[in-house]
Design an enzyme around this catalytic site. Structure first.
Site, PDB file in Angstrom:
ATOM      1  N   ASP A   1       0.821  -1.209   0.000  1.00  0.00           N
ATOM      2  CA  ASP A   1       0.000   0.000   0.000  1.00  0.00           C
ATOM      3  C   ASP A   1       0.853   1.258   0.000  1.00  0.00           C
ATOM      4  O   ASP A   1       2.083   1.208   0.072  1.00  0.00           O
ATOM      5  CB  ASP A   1      -0.907   0.015   1.236  1.00  0.00           C
ATOM      6  CG  ASP A   1      -2.167  -0.802   1.034  1.00  0.00           C
ATOM      7  OD1 ASP A   1      -2.435  -1.209  -0.110  1.00  0.00           O
ATOM      8  OD2 ASP A   1      -2.881  -1.036   2.027  1.00  0.00           O
TER       9      ASP A   1
ATOM     10  N   LYS B   1      -3.549   3.380  -2.428  1.00  0.00           N
ATOM     11  CA  LYS B   1      -4.788   4.133  -2.641  1.00  0.00           C
ATOM     12  C   LYS B   1      -4.653   5.484  -1.938  1.00  0.00           C
ATOM     13  O   LYS B   1      -4.338   5.535  -0.755  1.00  0.00           O
ATOM     14  CB  LYS B   1      -5.992   3.401  -2.048  1.00  0.00           C
ATOM     15  CG  LYS B   1      -6.366   2.106  -2.738  1.00  0.00           C
ATOM     16  CD  LYS B   1      -7.445   1.405  -1.924  1.00  0.00           C
ATOM     17  CE  LYS B   1      -7.851   0.091  -2.548  1.00  0.00           C
ATOM     18  NZ  LYS B   1      -8.908   0.203  -3.524  1.00  0.00           N
TER      19      LYS B   1
ATOM     20  N   MET C   1      -9.282   9.377   8.537  1.00  0.00           N
ATOM     21  CA  MET C   1      -9.633   9.851   7.188  1.00  0.00           C
ATOM     22  C   MET C   1     -10.708  10.935   7.251  1.00  0.00           C
ATOM     23  O   MET C   1     -11.646  10.949   6.457  1.00  0.00           O
ATOM     24  CB  MET C   1     -10.099   8.675   6.315  1.00  0.00           C
ATOM     25  CG  MET C   1      -9.038   7.604   6.128  1.00  0.00           C
ATOM     26  SD  MET C   1      -9.624   6.128   5.282  1.00  0.00           S
ATOM     27  CE  MET C   1     -10.500   5.301   6.610  1.00  0.00           C
TER      28      MET C   1
END
Length: 494
Positions: free
Chosen positions: A41, A63, A176
């Protein structure tokens, strides 16, 4: 590729943590070092990829919000394809695979395709980033519960979930959620949380622009905007924020970012000394030593006449004795040889091989080694110098000036590659060789005014001046320990 015991390989979902390479678990590191492929990642410490075997595939599937990213379906197809090739696959995920990491979806997919899997937990950013900032997520008498929520969703869903979340006691943690900070703050205040409730916005770990913003529900939005905090960030709401334990005594290099250069082995030796001092290290390059396969005249070297074998690096010793073992050279054949090393670390490596150095200069430089050899080598004795192809010619030149019979063998090449990952620029960069300086300069790395270079010796310092047009700090001795000491001296004063 190694051959597994199953007709199909295995996929290991490994949590890499959200900070330096040291934050991975021992089990995760063991699997990484034995894998056939790693699918990794974003925000993974690039140093972890150095642990992957040279034969293993490395596939990036990071991502990032608002940036081109790998689709989840494509990631899962990659995992299935690799496992179908009988490979041991590490799916390296930031933080913990099951904390908003879509690890559960990947496990469901693997189950549907009858692919064996395992999970290795990791340190979640929900816990690690507050801890790194000196904020305990629980504290006796202050908070006895933690509530973690993702704010990476539509505003309607977020407001609905927030109405329930707002009524919970304890510490509230949002992941997030930087783009939704205004909504988070407004809903919490609407639902009765006091405007003076302590709040923090934190970005740390391996983010390129770390920040620590402390305020209250009434001020945190404005402060985060003023500081221009960028995602990913962790939002912490609750009385634990006010504790700010990092106001207490810290380690001497706490929160200081140090750039590392040179070979991977050299960087690791630096890292082992810097970590206990609290420094945050970042690798600016990958340095690999590869044997050249140069012809070594073993019969001549092991002849009964007295002679000297000289090593100028730890890596040179390792490669020399690897060649001995590979070519079946019995160490007893070196009875007529005396050994010279450039410094204490090189001497210790020689001891690892079962031999004791006959000569080690008090100052660990090529100049000092040449001076000592000129005092001790007799006219009839031959000198065999084993070093890097990129090594300085100073030693050879000094010995030949005295008309000594000296032969040089370039045992290995050192290849450097620049780290492509964007990270916050360090305050200090440590250099262990002129080659490391030139490699960083030639990669196009841009320094800034506040960055200071610390060099291991005068040859290294000269290269730094030539490349970066700045005056470096020069360590008192040509050792890893002296480099760290020089860093401590300047960092404490500042």
């Amino acid at each position: 590729m190694k051959t597994g015991i199953n007709s199909m390989g295995c996929v290991s979902l490994v949590g890499a943590g959200c900070g330096s390479r040291e934050w991975i678990t021992l089990e995760g590191l063991t699997l990484l070092r034995a894998c056939d492929a790693v699918v990794y990642d974003d925000l993974i410490d690039p140093d972890l990829l150095k642990e992957v075997p040279s034969y293993a595939e490395k596939i990036y599937v990071g991502k990032r919000n608002h940036k081109p990213s790998a689709k989840q379906e494509d990631i899962q197809s990659i995992l299935a394809k690799l496992a179908g090739q009988n490979k041991q696959v590490v799916r390296l995920k930031g933080g913990d695979p099951f904390v908003f990491g879509r690890g559960g979806e990947e496990i469901q997919f693997l189950n549907q395709h009858h692919i064996p899997w395992r999970v290795v937990p990791g340190i979640s950013s929900a816990l690690a980033i507050p801890a790194e900032a000196g904020i305990p997520v629980t504290h006796r008498g202050v908070s006895r519960s933690i509530h973690i929520m993702t704010a990476h969703t539509s505003e309607d869903v977020l407001r609905r979930d927030m109405e329930q979340f707002a009524n919970l006691e304890g510490t509230l943690i949002f992941l997030m959620g930087l783009e939704s900070l205004e909504t988070i703050v407004s809903v919490l205040k609407e639902k009765g949380r006091g405007k003076d409730t302590p709040a923090a916005v934190l970005s740390g770990g391996n983010t390129s622009n770390p920040h620590k913003v402390i305020g209250s529900l009434d001020t945190i939005l404005g402060k985060a905007r003023e500081e221009n905090v960028t995602p990913p960030a962790v939002i912490v709401i609750g009385d634990v924020v006010a504790l700010e334990l990092d106001k207490d005594i810290r380690l001497p290099l706490s929160n200081i970012k140090v750039g590392l250069t040179g070979t991977d082995d050299f960087q690791q030796r630096l890292r082992e000394r810097l970590l206990p001092l609290g420094a945050r290290t970042v690798s600016l390059m990958h340095g690999q030593c590869d044997g050249t396969g140069v012809n070594i005249p073993w019969k001549e070297i092991t002849a009964p006449e007295k002679k000297w074998i000289v090593f100028t690096s730890v890596q040179g010793i390792r490669i020399f004795f690897e060649r001995c073992r590979k070519e079946k050279i019995d160490y007893r054949r070196f009875a007529s040889c005396r050994f010279a090393v450039i410094g204490a670390a090189t001497g210790r490596e020689l001891e690892v091989q079962g031999l004791i150095a006959d000569l080690c200069p008090g100052e660990y430089t090529s100049q000092a080694l040449a001076d000592e050899l000129l005092l001790q080598v007799k006219d009839e004795e031959r000198v065999y110098l084993f070093c890097s192809r990129q090594g300085t010619d100073l030693l050879m030149q000094r010995l030949k000036e005295k008309q000594l019979h000296c032969q040089r063998f370039d045992l290995y090449d050192t290849h450097f590659s620049h780290s492509q990952r964007q990270v916050q620029k360090p305050e200090y960069i440590l250099f262990g060789s002129a080659g490391g300086v030139r490699a960083l300069y030639q990669s196009g790395y841009q320094t800034d005014e506040r960055m200071k270079g610390i060099c291991i010796g005068q040859i290294c310092a000269r290269a730094y001046r030539e490349c970066f047009k700045k005056e470096p700090i020069v360590a008192g001795k040509a050792t890893v320990e002296a480099l760290v000491e020089a860093l401590l001296n300047i960092a404490v004063r500042e």
